[in-house]
Design a protein around this motif. Sequence first.
Motif, mmCIF file in Angstrom:
data_model
loop_
_atom_site.group_PDB
_atom_site.id
_atom_site.type_symbol
_atom_site.label_atom_id
_atom_site.label_comp_id
_atom_site.label_asym_id
_atom_site.label_seq_id
_atom_site.Cartn_x
_atom_site.Cartn_y
_atom_site.Cartn_z
ATOM 1 N N ILE A 110 1.009 -1.132 -0.198
ATOM 2 C CA ILE A 110 -0.452 -0.268 -0.258
ATOM 3 C C ILE A 110 0.778 1.332 0.289
ATOM 4 O O ILE A 110 0.803 2.252 -0.697
ATOM 5 C CB ILE A 110 -0.920 -0.403 1.375
ATOM 6 N N HIS A 111 1.718 1.142 0.817
ATOM 7 C CA HIS A 111 2.407 2.509 0.618
ATOM 8 C C HIS A 111 4.075 2.270 1.037
ATOM 9 O O HIS A 111 4.477 3.541 0.246
ATOM 10 C CB HIS A 111 2.613 3.385 2.995
ATOM 11 N N LYS A 112 4.050 1.392 0.587
ATOM 12 C CA LYS A 112 6.179 0.949 -0.151
ATOM 13 C C LYS A 112 7.111 1.965 0.583
ATOM 14 O O LYS A 112 8.066 2.417 0.280
ATOM 15 C CB LYS A 112 5.688 1.449 -1.471
ATOM 16 N N LYS A 113 6.469 1.769 2.129
ATOM 17 C CA LYS A 113 7.892 2.732 2.743
ATOM 18 C C LYS A 113 7.906 1.535 3.620
ATOM 19 O O LYS A 113 7.751 0.545 4.301
ATOM 20 C CB LYS A 113 6.682 3.740 3.215
ATOM 21 N N LEU A 114 9.049 2.231 4.594
ATOM 22 C CA LEU A 114 9.960 1.679 5.300
ATOM 23 C C LEU A 114 10.314 2.146 6.488
ATOM 24 O O LEU A 114 9.309 3.394 7.037
ATOM 25 C CB LEU A 114 11.663 1.377 5.407
ATOM 26 N N PRO A 115 10.006 1.453 8.083
ATOM 27 C CA PRO A 115 10.420 0.369 7.990
ATOM 28 C C PRO A 115 9.102 -0.918 8.307
ATOM 29 O O PRO A 115 7.772 -0.471 8.196
ATOM 30 C CB PRO A 115 10.550 0.430 9.888
ATOM 31 N N VAL A 116 9.155 -2.198 8.017
ATOM 32 C CA VAL A 116 8.411 -3.289 7.683
ATOM 33 C C VAL A 116 8.768 -4.290 9.062
ATOM 34 O O VAL A 116 9.931 -4.754 9.103
ATOM 35 C CB VAL A 116 8.429 -3.637 6.830
ATOM 36 N N LEU A 117 8.182 -4.496 10.020
ATOM 37 C CA LEU A 117 7.981 -5.620 10.742
ATOM 38 C C LEU A 117 8.117 -7.084 10.299
ATOM 39 O O LEU A 117 6.828 -6.902 10.187
ATOM 40 C CB LEU A 117 8.047 -5.386 12.296
ATOM 41 N N LEU A 118 8.334 -8.396 10.780
ATOM 42 C CA LEU A 118 8.606 -8.722 9.728
ATOM 43 C C LEU A 118 7.960 -10.478 11.400
ATOM 44 O O LEU A 118 9.403 -10.275 11.329
ATOM 45 C CB LEU A 118 8.963 -9.625 9.193
ATOM 46 N N HIS A 119 6.814 -10.784 12.093
ATOM 47 C CA HIS A 119 6.890 -11.599 12.693
ATOM 48 C C HIS A 119 6.362 -12.516 12.522
ATOM 49 O O HIS A 119 6.086 -12.947 12.175
ATOM 50 C CB HIS A 119 6.366 -10.613 14.263
ATOM 51 N N ASN A 120 7.387 -13.760 12.459
ATOM 52 C CA ASN A 120 6.803 -15.286 12.334
ATOM 53 C C ASN A 120 6.332 -14.872 10.719
ATOM 54 O O ASN A 120 5.163 -15.166 10.424
ATOM 55 C CB ASN A 120 6.066 -15.863 12.704
ATOM 56 N N GLY A 121 6.139 -14.180 9.463
ATOM 57 C CA GLY A 121 6.581 -13.913 8.472
ATOM 58 C C GLY A 121 4.836 -13.208 8.201
ATOM 59 O O GLY A 121 4.171 -12.662 7.150
ATOM 60 N N LYS A 122 4.365 -12.029 9.425
ATOM 61 C CA LYS A 122 3.710 -11.689 9.358
ATOM 62 C C LYS A 122 3.698 -10.003 9.420
ATOM 63 O O LYS A 122 4.717 -10.121 9.693
ATOM 64 C CB LYS A 122 2.728 -12.191 10.013
ATOM 65 N N PRO A 123 4.219 -8.655 8.464
ATOM 66 C CA PRO A 123 4.507 -7.568 8.095
ATOM 67 C C PRO A 123 3.536 -6.744 8.901
ATOM 68 O O PRO A 123 1.418 -6.465 9.099
ATOM 69 C CB PRO A 123 4.503 -7.553 6.893
ATOM 70 N N ILE A 124 4.158 -6.604 9.693
ATOM 71 C CA ILE A 124 3.310 -5.032 10.504
ATOM 72 C C ILE A 124 4.412 -3.390 9.689
ATOM 73 O O ILE A 124 5.605 -3.494 9.399
ATOM 74 C CB ILE A 124 3.844 -5.049 12.141
ATOM 75 N N CYS A 125 2.998 -2.777 9.154
ATOM 76 C CA CYS A 125 3.824 -1.272 8.567
ATOM 77 C C CYS A 125 3.278 -0.350 9.767
ATOM 78 O O CYS A 125 2.939 -0.336 10.453
ATOM 79 C CB CYS A 125 3.165 -1.159 7.706
ATOM 80 N N GLU A 126 4.215 1.538 9.415
ATOM 81 C CA GLU A 126 4.391 2.219 10.320
ATOM 82 C C GLU A 126 4.717 2.297 11.624
ATOM 83 O O GLU A 126 4.587 1.395 11.821
ATOM 84 C CB GLU A 126 2.551 2.246 10.553
ATOM 85 N N SER A 127 5.912 3.164 11.072
ATOM 86 C CA SER A 127 6.709 3.343 12.496
ATOM 87 C C SER A 127 6.138 2.779 13.973
ATOM 88 O O SER A 127 6.379 2.465 14.773
ATOM 89 C CB SER A 127 7.858 4.013 12.845
ATOM 90 N N LEU A 128 4.989 3.669 14.714
ATOM 91 C CA LEU A 128 4.199 3.518 15.435
ATOM 92 C C LEU A 128 3.440 2.732 15.636
ATOM 93 O O LEU A 128 2.822 2.456 16.850
ATOM 94 C CB LEU A 128 3.153 5.235 15.305
ATOM 95 N N VAL A 129 2.334 2.094 14.196
ATOM 96 C CA VAL A 129 2.092 1.240 15.218
ATOM 97 C C VAL A 129 2.670 -0.637 15.541
ATOM 98 O O VAL A 129 3.144 -1.169 16.122
ATOM 99 C CB VAL A 129 1.619 0.354 13.638
ATOM 100 N N ILE A 130 4.047 -0.575 14.497
ATOM 101 C CA ILE A 130 5.634 -1.261 14.775
ATOM 102 C C ILE A 130 5.955 -0.941 16.506
ATOM 103 O O ILE A 130 5.937 -1.774 17.402
ATOM 104 C CB ILE A 130 6.297 -0.891 14.693
ATOM 105 N N LEU A 131 5.707 -0.002 17.128
ATOM 106 C CA LEU A 131 6.204 0.347 18.446
ATOM 107 C C LEU A 131 5.614 -0.134 19.164
ATOM 108 O O LEU A 131 5.305 -0.859 20.580
ATOM 109 C CB LEU A 131 6.531 1.430 18.355
ATOM 110 N N GLU A 132 4.076 0.719 19.305
ATOM 111 C CA GLU A 132 3.253 -0.797 19.535
ATOM 112 C C GLU A 132 2.961 -1.884 19.702
ATOM 113 O O GLU A 132 2.576 -2.581 20.488
ATOM 114 C CB GLU A 132 2.016 0.259 19.252
#
Length: 217
Positions: free
Chosen positions: A51-73
Amino acid sequence: MGDEEVKLLGVWASPFSKRAEIALKIKGISYEHIDEDLSKKSSELLRYNPIHKKLPVLLHNGKPICESLVILEYIDETWESGPSILPKDPFSRAMARFWAKFIDDKCIAAMWSIRKRSEGQEKAIEELTEHLKTLENELKGKKFFGGDEIGLVDITANVIALWLGVLLELLGIELLTKEKFPRLCEWVDDYLDNSVIKETLPARKKIKEYLSNVLRT
């Protein structure tokens, strides 16, 4: 949790990527860092953040979490190890989210606007000055935004602690000084002196070289 796979797609010079790295280190989570080249986005990045094609992306057991503030939470809620990044109290959590959003929506927008050496630069400097005054007042009586320990708002304010000072220096703008913002400058010193922050953020010299190139484009 030893069999968990944690990967972080990021960029070494990005304050947003560094937010996620700091959170992982604070929580004591082992992870693999994959440094991306934004001029040539990898198929992995496009697959996991189409969707955004932006970084960072966190991969947790293959599942992606995007947007830095969302990743922090997500990091804070998923792993109980290490100190909490967000307060436990609902009101304090709401306030932390408010100030993190203030930094992203107001401070960073004004900060990047001052890059443009045009008539709009003066207005951007005025706006940034007002936002920094707001943060100065919020820090009164506290070592960090969340109290005695580094939390969500401090990690979000990465960009002010390192990138802003370098940018102002390159532009020849005297703004974030101890005379104008004594409390905020104390916070910068305390934040950058933290062992996790020291080992995670890039050297000031490297950021200066990077932003010099950005300003030339």
